[in-house]
Design an enzyme around this catalytic site. Structure first.
Site, PDB file in Angstrom:
ATOM      1  N   GLU A   5      -1.615  -5.315  -4.172  1.00 39.63           N
ATOM      2  CA  GLU A   5      -0.720  -4.581  -3.268  1.00 39.63           C
ATOM      3  C   GLU A   5       0.388  -5.488  -2.761  1.00 39.63           C
ATOM      4  OE1 GLU A   5      -3.589  -1.123  -1.367  1.00 39.63           O
ATOM      5  OE2 GLU A   5      -3.508  -3.083  -0.377  1.00 39.63           O
TER       6      GLU A   5
ATOM      7  N   ASP B 222       0.831  -1.196   0.000  1.00 37.77           N
ATOM      8  CA  ASP B 222       0.000   0.000   0.000  1.00 37.77           C
ATOM      9  C   ASP B 222       0.874   1.259   0.000  1.00 37.77           C
ATOM     10  OD1 ASP B 222      -2.707   1.392   0.505  1.00 37.77           O
ATOM     11  OD2 ASP B 222      -1.520   2.050   2.218  1.00 37.77           O
TER      12      ASP B 222
END
Length: 244
Positions: free
Chosen positions: A130, A58
């Protein structure tokens, strides 16, 4: 981790689609390991789910995206850049990136999740993308992660700008409404439908209880923005097109 021939083949084909060959295959395995799969093998310390990689990915994804749009739009203010970044790395966008790579085919899922729907679940694909970004970052460094991510980012930025999808329609509409003292603008949820992992919300923008715009989206905020964009047509939409 011992893989079946089918799982190994899926991992190899995914790396071909990604254009990246892992030096440390265990990072790829971890990135594709869903918590449901890890739970079924919780006695095996060699099997970890991808949640830690998701956490790192992220931040890496945000840095790559921020760096790209910061350089691409040197005259844009912070608010515009933030909206554009949010659009490019939002959950639906990440799931779309994963779908384009057919990541779902390679996921290691527990028996309860191992269904066509489970392999296409938005949250699962978003998290896996991610995690893959983080795995590449750890395996090959920032430059390799950036090389992997940038094609997705560039395409999404271009699409967003061409459709004007990153404009803050709610703020624009509010500024117009405030010019008339006493007018009241509100957003009302009129319906929601779909499974919990992929709901659609329908919202109305109401001015003094009169409906002036309607919109839908996969979050309430997205639906409000859509309703505000629709309402702006009622005012002639005075803002320039394609502005970030």
């Amino acid at each position: 981790m011992k893989l079946t021939n089918c799982e190994y083949d899926n991992f190899e084909k995914l790396q071909e689609r990604m254009g990246y060959q892992f030096r440390d295959p265990s990072l790829l395995y971890e990135a594709l390991t869903h918590s449901s799969y890890a739970h079924e093998y919780k006695g095996n310390p060699a099997i970890s789910c991808n949640e830690r990689l998701e956490f790192l990915g992220d931040s890496v994804l945000s840095l790559i995206t921020s760096n790209h749009i910061y350089k691409k739009f040197p005259k844009e203010a912070e608010g515009s850049l933030s909206r554009l970044r949010a659009f490019v790395v939002r959950d639906t966008a990440l799931a779309d990136y994963a779908r384009s790579l057919r990541v779902g085919q390679a996921l290691l899922l527990g028996h309860g999740e191992d269904t066509p729907e489970g392999r296409d679940k938005k949250s699962t694909l978003e998290n896996a993308f991610e995690a893959l970004v983080a795995a590449i970052f750890l395996d090959g460094g920032y430059n390799e992660a950036e090389r992997f991510v940038l094609p997705f980012i560039r395409d999404k930025v271009d699409a967003a700008l061409s459709k004007g999808e990153t404009r803050d329609y709610k703020t624009i509409l509010q500024q117009i409404v405030q010019q008339c003292h006493g007018d009241r603008l509100e957003y009302v949820l009129v319906s929601e439908y779909g499974p919990d992992h992929d709901k659609t919300y329908e919202m109305e923008a109401r001015l003094n209880r009169n409906v002036i715009g309607k919109g839908s989206g996969h979050s309430k905020k997205q639906a409000e923005q859509s309703a505000a964009a629709d309402a702006l047509h009622w005012f002639g939409d005075p803002t320039p097109n394609g502005k970030a």
